[in-house]
Design an enzyme around this catalytic site. Structure first.
Site, PDB file in Angstrom:
ATOM      1  N   TYR A 159      10.709  -6.303   8.535  1.00 18.92           N
ATOM      2  CA  TYR A 159      12.164  -6.403   8.401  1.00 18.92           C
ATOM      3  C   TYR A 159      12.910  -5.591   9.463  1.00 18.92           C
ATOM      4  O   TYR A 159      14.132  -5.594   9.498  1.00 18.92           O
ATOM      5  CB  TYR A 159      12.613  -5.910   7.024  1.00 18.92           C
ATOM      6  N   LYS A 229      -1.610  -3.996   1.708  1.00 15.33           N
ATOM      7  CA  LYS A 229      -2.572  -5.000   2.147  1.00 15.33           C
ATOM      8  C   LYS A 229      -3.429  -4.351   3.231  1.00 15.33           C
ATOM      9  O   LYS A 229      -3.668  -4.903   4.310  1.00 15.33           O
ATOM     10  CB  LYS A 229      -1.744  -6.169   2.683  1.00 15.33           C
ATOM     11  N   ASP A 283      -2.251  -8.634  -3.184  1.00  7.78           N
ATOM     12  CA  ASP A 283      -2.505  -9.933  -3.830  1.00  7.78           C
ATOM     13  C   ASP A 283      -3.092  -9.728  -5.226  1.00  7.78           C
ATOM     14  O   ASP A 283      -2.720 -10.427  -6.178  1.00  7.78           O
ATOM     15  CB  ASP A 283      -3.382 -10.844  -2.971  1.00  7.78           C
ATOM     16  N   ASP A 307       9.573  -6.996  -1.563  1.00 10.51           N
ATOM     17  CA  ASP A 307      10.463  -8.142  -1.725  1.00 10.51           C
ATOM     18  C   ASP A 307       9.813  -9.173  -2.655  1.00 10.51           C
ATOM     19  O   ASP A 307      10.414  -9.646  -3.626  1.00 10.51           O
ATOM     20  CB  ASP A 307      10.733  -8.759  -0.345  1.00 10.51           C
TER      21      ASP A 307
END
Ligand code: NAP
Length: 420
Positions: A159, A229, A283, A307
């Site tokens: 972002y 991640k 995930d 988000d």
């Protein structure tokens, strides 16, 4: 500060910051609070939230002196610009503000005003509590198990806006640098390519994780989970995890313990009132919020994970019409609902203002008005439990009464008056 584009109200006083790092504020009984309705449905939910929050302040012996500020469409109409300097300055000066959604064009056009505001104000933690209000329909069988607070890093990650458009000289230069100088040849496919950069800093990570741990300690929460991640993006998301653990291990005493230490040294038994810091891969976390909902508490994560994950949490407790949020810096709070400007419903007095109202609850908690905050939350719950709801919940409830945005706000105000 002298303003040319906005008016400071005659009544009320500014909230003063005593200690920004520790969010210690001096709050008058009638603070000046900037309010930005925003685009699309912002002009429906903004006034509704204002009315409810004011009623709760009055019912607890206080008042709010609202200061209208503008950005997006409302600012373009008035001043022919997207984000006037006065709006930013007013939020900086008065320290606590609330805003509705701002539209961002997809692809071409100006960059997100929300991202610009967060960066300019350095509100580095986007906080979204997700809890179930009784009576709100949910796609899961036990929505009351959901009680999580997400801390999303708000200023960096993908972002940060460092990206280059396909077909430009710049993107070609970056591609050549990456392939020829950094040795990643045969990594990027031939032909048109857009390239972005994902910065994750030690500074950005540590201040976010600190805020999440401080919150967990203050509010008596049991765990802080770092969601990353790092298995794939080792030097960005993996670094987020490592720096997060460093904060937990180096900056707190016995009241904060990592999950590994807990098992190595204490057979899994945390000290009383301690916060346990653990981590999960993003995930996996997206399914854990559904399958092991009650095991999670406070979640801290980089911008993009935050988000996605906070919207997924929000879906379990009634969706975007309900989900509140706030952006926090040091000694600064800008509350805002999770939802966007939903242009197709703009100006129809139709959508659910609960998300914006509950964002005001976060703002009230931040200034220490816990009684007013609880009153708002209870009044929303009482209204929804009596099946007086807007269209989004009405379509999922049997035998409910469908109210307009403004009618729903009036019903919540009535409940505030009865409960006070
Ligand atoms: P959205 O505006 O949040 O709307 C998506 C859908 O969510 C709506 O069609 C509606 O679903 C439901 N919804 C949203 N707010 C609701 C409310 N108050 N009450 C009831 N239902 C509500 O998302 P979007 O269409 O993806 O984005 C529209 C614009 O908003 C974009 O320009 C985007 O960039 C911007 N945006 C701004 C912010 C922000 O200002 N912080 C955040 C997100 C998006 P149904 O039609 O199914 O009822």
């Amino acid at each position: 500060m002298t303003y040319e584009q906005v008016e400071v109200p005659d009544e009320g006083e500014a909230i003063e910051v005593v200690d920004a790092k520790n969010d210690e504020l001096d709050v008058p009984d009638t603070p000046v609070i900037p309010i930005l309705y925003g685009d699309g449905i912002g002009t429906d939910v903004g006034p509704a939230a204002q009315k409810v929050l004011e009623a709760a302040a009055n019912a607890t012996g206080r008042d709010v002196s609202w200061m209208q500020v503008y950005a997006g469409e409302s600012a373009r109409e008035r001043y022919d610009e997207n984000l006037p300097e006065d709006t930013v300055e007013a939020i900086k000066e008065f320290r606590v503000a609330i805003k509705g959604p701002l539209t961002t064009p997809v692809g071409a056009g100006f960059r997100s005003l929300n991202v610009a505001l967060r960066k300019t104000l350095d509100t580095y933690a986007n906080v979204r509590p997700t809890y179930h209000l009784e009576g709100v329909p949910s796609p899961v069988s036990e929505p009351q198990q959901m009680d999580m607070v997400t801390f999303r890093e708000n200023t960096e990650d993908v972002y940060a806006g460092i990206e280059w458009e396909a077909g430009t000289d710049e993107v070609q230069q970056v591609k050549e640098f990456v392939e020829e100088e950094m040795g990643f040849d045969d990594t990027i496919h031939d032909g048109p390519v857009g390239i972005g950069v994902k910065p994750i800093t030690e500074f950005g990570t540590k201040r976010l994780v600190r805020k999440a741990i401080d919150y967990a300690l203050e509010r008596g929460r049991d765990t802080v989970t770092l969601v990353h991640k790092g298995n794939i993006m080792k030097f960005t998301e993996g670094a987020f995890r490592d720096w997060g653990y460093e904060v937990a291990e180096e900056e707190y005493g016995e009241e904060v313990i990592t999950e590994d230490t807990l098992w190595e040294e204490r057979d899994g038994q945390p000290p009383e009132d301690a916060v346990v810091v653990n981590d999960r891969i993003a995930d996996n976390m997206l399914q854990q919020i559904l399958t092991r909902t009650e095991q999670y508490d406070v979640l801290a994560m980089p911008n993009l994970n935050g988000d996605y994950l906070s919207d997924a949490c929000g879906a379990q407790i009634g969706g975007l019409g309900i989900a509140p949020g706030a952006n926090f810096g040091d000694g600064l709070c800008l509350a805002e609902p999770v939802h966007g400007s939903a242009p197709k419903y703009a100006g129809q007095d139709k959508v659910n203002p609960t998300a914006m109202i509950l964002s005001g609850v976060l703002m009230f908690e931040y200034i220490g008005w816990d009684d007013a905050a609880q009153l708002v939350r209870d009044a929303c719950e009482a209204t929804i439990s009596s099946k007086q709801v807007t269209y989004d919940l009405h379509r999922q409830i049997e035998g409910g009464e469908k109210l307009a945005t403004s009618e729903y706000a009036d019903a919540v105000v009535e409940n505030i008056e009865q409960l006070a």
